[in-house]
Design an enzyme around this catalytic site. Structure first.
Site, PDB file in Angstrom:
ATOM      1  N   LYS A   1      -2.315  12.974  47.340  1.00 14.63           N
ATOM      2  CA  LYS A   1      -1.608  12.271  48.431  1.00 14.63           C
ATOM      3  C   LYS A   1      -1.055  11.066  47.711  1.00 14.63           C
ATOM      4  O   LYS A   1      -1.541  10.390  46.957  1.00 14.63           O
ATOM      5  CB  LYS A   1      -3.131  12.033  49.220  1.00 14.63           C
ATOM      6  CG  LYS A   1      -4.129  11.168  48.838  1.00 14.63           C
ATOM      7  CD  LYS A   1      -5.385  11.097  49.613  1.00 14.63           C
ATOM      8  CE  LYS A   1      -6.330  10.335  48.863  1.00 14.63           C
ATOM      9  NZ  LYS A   1      -7.832  10.316  49.407  1.00 14.63           N
TER      10      LYS A   1
ATOM     11  N   GLU B   1       4.086  18.618  51.488  1.00 16.99           N
ATOM     12  CA  GLU B   1       4.049  18.263  53.336  1.00 16.99           C
ATOM     13  C   GLU B   1       4.007  16.932  53.575  1.00 16.99           C
ATOM     14  O   GLU B   1       3.592  16.198  52.910  1.00 16.99           O
ATOM     15  CB  GLU B   1       3.097  19.198  53.757  1.00 16.99           C
ATOM     16  CG  GLU B   1       3.215  20.677  53.782  1.00 16.99           C
ATOM     17  CD  GLU B   1       1.667  21.226  53.378  1.00 16.99           C
ATOM     18  OE1 GLU B   1       1.510  22.341  53.285  1.00 16.99           O
ATOM     19  OE2 GLU B   1       0.390  20.554  53.436  1.00 16.99           O
TER      20      GLU B   1
ATOM     21  N   ARG C   1      -8.507  15.616  60.286  1.00 18.98           N
ATOM     22  CA  ARG C   1      -8.712  16.969  59.832  1.00 18.98           C
ATOM     23  C   ARG C   1      -9.412  17.759  60.511  1.00 18.98           C
ATOM     24  O   ARG C   1     -10.441  17.536  61.181  1.00 18.98           O
ATOM     25  CB  ARG C   1      -9.452  16.733  58.308  1.00 18.98           C
ATOM     26  CG  ARG C   1      -9.402  18.188  57.620  1.00 18.98           C
ATOM     27  CD  ARG C   1      -7.923  18.166  56.726  1.00 18.98           C
ATOM     28  NE  ARG C   1      -8.228  19.316  55.831  1.00 18.98           N
ATOM     29  CZ  ARG C   1      -8.221  19.252  54.647  1.00 18.98           C
ATOM     30  NH1 ARG C   1      -8.523  18.012  54.058  1.00 18.98           N
ATOM     31  NH2 ARG C   1      -8.284  20.175  53.927  1.00 18.98           N
TER      32      ARG C   1
ATOM     33  N   PHE D   1      -1.611  23.477  58.036  1.00 17.39           N
ATOM     34  CA  PHE D   1      -0.975  23.814  56.736  1.00 17.39           C
ATOM     35  C   PHE D   1      -1.668  24.681  55.911  1.00 17.39           C
ATOM     36  O   PHE D   1      -1.116  24.881  54.991  1.00 17.39           O
ATOM     37  CB  PHE D   1      -0.995  22.158  56.038  1.00 17.39           C
ATOM     38  CG  PHE D   1      -2.225  21.242  56.078  1.00 17.39           C
ATOM     39  CD1 PHE D   1      -3.319  21.830  55.431  1.00 17.39           C
ATOM     40  CD2 PHE D   1      -2.310  20.324  57.226  1.00 17.39           C
ATOM     41  CE1 PHE D   1      -4.402  21.040  55.592  1.00 17.39           C
ATOM     42  CE2 PHE D   1      -3.504  19.520  57.306  1.00 17.39           C
ATOM     43  CZ  PHE D   1      -4.468  19.883  56.316  1.00 17.39           C
TER      44      PHE D   1
ATOM     45  N   LYS E   1       2.290  13.766  54.972  1.00 12.75           N
ATOM     46  CA  LYS E   1       0.752  13.702  54.874  1.00 12.75           C
ATOM     47  C   LYS E   1       0.612  12.963  56.666  1.00 12.75           C
ATOM     48  O   LYS E   1       1.205  11.887  56.898  1.00 12.75           O
ATOM     49  CB  LYS E   1       0.253  12.461  54.277  1.00 12.75           C
ATOM     50  CG  LYS E   1      -1.217  12.120  54.330  1.00 12.75           C
ATOM     51  CD  LYS E   1      -1.590  11.235  53.192  1.00 12.75           C
ATOM     52  CE  LYS E   1      -3.233  11.234  53.116  1.00 12.75           C
ATOM     53  NZ  LYS E   1      -3.861  10.714  54.278  1.00 12.75           N
TER      54      LYS E   1
ATOM     55  N   GLU F   1      -4.306  19.319  60.764  1.00 13.52           N
ATOM     56  CA  GLU F   1      -4.537  17.846  61.115  1.00 13.52           C
ATOM     57  C   GLU F   1      -4.252  17.732  62.611  1.00 13.52           C
ATOM     58  O   GLU F   1      -3.247  18.249  63.133  1.00 13.52           O
ATOM     59  CB  GLU F   1      -3.833  16.892  60.290  1.00 13.52           C
ATOM     60  CG  GLU F   1      -3.920  15.640  60.537  1.00 13.52           C
ATOM     61  CD  GLU F   1      -4.892  15.060  59.385  1.00 13.52           C
ATOM     62  OE1 GLU F   1      -5.554  15.735  58.684  1.00 13.52           O
ATOM     63  OE2 GLU F   1      -5.122  13.733  59.397  1.00 13.52           O
TER      64      GLU F   1
END
Ligand code: AMP
Length: 562
Positions: free
Chosen positions: A430, A232, A239, A324, A234, A282
């Site tokens: 990440k 996905e 968050r 997500f 970032k 997010e």
């Protein structure tokens, strides 16, 4: 409280985890369940169970003045004691006058409740004084430590869980699960004592831990952990965990704070979803008008840290919630299911209403991981598109596309992995542009020069080495004047020690710092120094415990050397 304080002393005296849990277990067994339940919560360093989100709101500096007043010590003597002992609780233990103990666990809890409910600092402090004058110096030491939120006896919540399991003969996974569902060590203990852990039911509207990601420096490294990745963008926002049930919804930050009121446009949309749900995602500033993509973090920043948000600001900086993951759906916790299955559950949960994919993803649909699973949006609620990748070339392509959409980089996830709350593993990776940034804790501040005269603009910061913060650098640049003014106000209210031009402050503020490279140096306690450090942002979303460690520093240093 005497038994509690003495137990804490014994726990602090050993560094062996097994011994620590044995001491706690033995102590809990000496108490009746209601008292043991209170003790368990206190042992986790909190005055109240996690799910309640009640806070005492007693500032460090007013607590400092209170200790000074009761002890009759000079500011200098207190600072000396602080320098030697390192925290205000220990200082209280050393300087407060001897007294008879008359404070029980139950009375302490009741004091904490009254303090939380009292309005204004004066009323709160009056209660703190009353409490401190009813305990021995040793008890005061731990009462103050609970008020400041840190026992510093090397006992994490996970160790208290182990101790409870040991005390009542429960299995550790069973106990951990009950505590996660309830968010309450005390209630969990009572169930364990009654051998009824299986009866714990999910209590919605208290935040579960967030799954965390580890950095990956390259596509090749990322694919060394798992072959097929779910990928996905970032998103550069904050968050948030959403709890939705019975037409209500609330949002929690990574620091487990309720942030619902900061984003008043989101709860109505979330509440309209069918079923009881816990979502992970997010919150980003979003361009609804043209590009259908995220705006830079600086746009969202204007919305942060506010309790009341004006209609004007809501219109100027609209936000979207990009979902997500899903942790709970309709009576069932889904964290143990593999991500692949959770994605399907999420798809169904969000499938009620469909609107087209965000414009920014139009070119990318061929790679979407779930063919029939186009990003779904209920106005401000968006499904974060997921892609599949199994080669470094594919990942690099996705990375470039994510950057072109204005996002920070990629989140690369193992489709077979469960959701592990509160843990940082290699199942989520990440990948960002900068080689590395560090999340650090500000330990001391200094007044600036030139146009920053009178402003606390120079920050000394640290990383964790075990339970200790070790300084690694100093940064002056990166924040806006408004941020510096706001930080100055905060730091002045949280001074631990005034060293003249330098103020040692409560280690609570987390910064993300970038730097050009890292070198070995004995200038700072950590043994490392950063070249050209600059502040990327204030990480209001991170707790000090979540800052980086010396191991991470070593890792970056070794990589850079290679
Ligand atoms: P960092 O804050 O740099 O440690 O990176 C981890 C953070 O990235 C998470 O806590 C999320 O706030 C954020 N994030 C952005 N997009 C995603 C995503 N698609 N999946 C998971 N986390 C994401």
């Amino acid at each position: 409280m005497r038994g509690f304080a003495e137990t804490c002393e014994r726990i602090a005296a050993t560094s062996k985890k097994l011994e620590k849990t044995a001491i706690v277990a033995e102590y809990l067994r000496t108490l009746a369940a209601p008292e043991a339940a209170i003790a368990a919560v206190f042992l986790s360093g909190r005055p109240f169970p996690l799910w309640e989100e009640t806070t005492l709101q007693v500032g460090g500096s007013s607590l400092w003045r209170m200790v000074q007043e009761i002890s009759g010590k000079t500011d200098h003597a207190l600072r000396e004691a602080y320098r030697k002992l390192g925290d205000l609780g220990a200082v209280a233990g050393a300087v407060l006058p001897p007294r008879e103990s008359s404070l029980t666990l139950t009375a302490t809890e009741s004091f904490f409740r009254q303090i939380a409910a009292a309005r204004g600092p004066a009323a709160k402090l009056a209660l703190v004084r009353e409490m401190l004058t009813q305990c021995t110096p040793l008890e005061a030491k731990y009462v103050v430590k609970i008020i400041t939120g840190d026992l510093r006896i090397g006992l994490k919540e996970s160790l208290v869980e182990e101790a409870i399991a040991k005390a009542y003969g429960s299995t550790l996974p069973g106990l951990q699960r009950a505590n996660m569902l309830l968010g309450d060590l005390g209630e969990t203990l009572k169930l364990a004592e009654a051998q009824k852990l299986g009866e714990a039911r999910m209590r919605l509207f208290h935040p579960l831990g967030f799954m965390l990601a580890s950095p990956a420096e390259s596509a090749e490294e990322a694919l060394s952990y798992f072959e097929n990745a779910l990928v996905e963008d970032k998103y550069d926002g904050i968050r948030a965990q959403a709890h939705c049930a019975n037409g209500a919804a609330r949002l929690f930050s990574r620091t487990r704070d309720d942030i619902t009121e900061s984003f008043p446009e989101l709860p109505p949309v979330l509440a309209s979803l069918a079923g009881d749900l816990i979502l992970d995602g997010e919150i980003v500033a979003w361009n609804f008008a043209d590009s259908g993509q995220a705006l830079p973090f600086t746009a969202l920043q204007q919305r942060l840290g506010r309790k009341k948000v004006s209609d004007k600001l809501i219109a100027e900086v609209p936000v979207a919630y990009l979902v997500f993951d899903i942790l709970y759906a309709n009576g069932e916790l889904c964290i143990d299911k593999p991500l692949r299955e959770r994605a399907e559950i999420l798809r169904k949960a969000l499938a009620a209403e469909r609107i087209p994919v965000p414009h920014s993803f139009h070119q990318a649909q061929g790679l979407l991981a779930f063919g029939d699973n186009e990003p779904v949006a209920l106005e401000r609620l968006l499904r974060a598109p997921a892609f599949q990748a199994s080669s470094a070339t594919e990942l690099d392509g996705l990375f470039e596309a994510a950057r072109a959409r204005g996002n920070e980089g990629l989140m690369i996830k193992d489709p077979a992995s469960p959701y592990t709350p509160g843990r940082r593993g290699k199942s989520w990776l990440k990948m960002k542009r900068e080689l590395a940034t560090l999340d650090v804790v500000v330990t001391a501040v200094e007044y600036g020069h030139g146009k920053r005269i009178g402003m606390l603009s120079d920050y000394t910061f640290a990383v964790w080495e075990e339970e200790r913060l070790v300084n690694i650098g100093k940064a002056y640049s990166g924040l806006t004047d408004a941020e510096i003014a706001q930080m100055t106000e905060w730091f002045l209210a949280h001074v631990i020690e005034d060293q003249g031009i330098r103020l040692v402050v409560e280690p609570k503020v987390v910064l993300e710092v970038a730097f050009n490279n890292m070198m070995l140096s004995d200038r700072h306690e950590s043994g490392y120094a950063l070249r050209f450090p600059r502040i990327v942002r204030i990480r209001e979303d991170k707790l000090p415990e979540e800052a980086d460690t010396i191991e991470r520093v070593r890792e970056i240093y070794e990589k850079q050397k290679a």
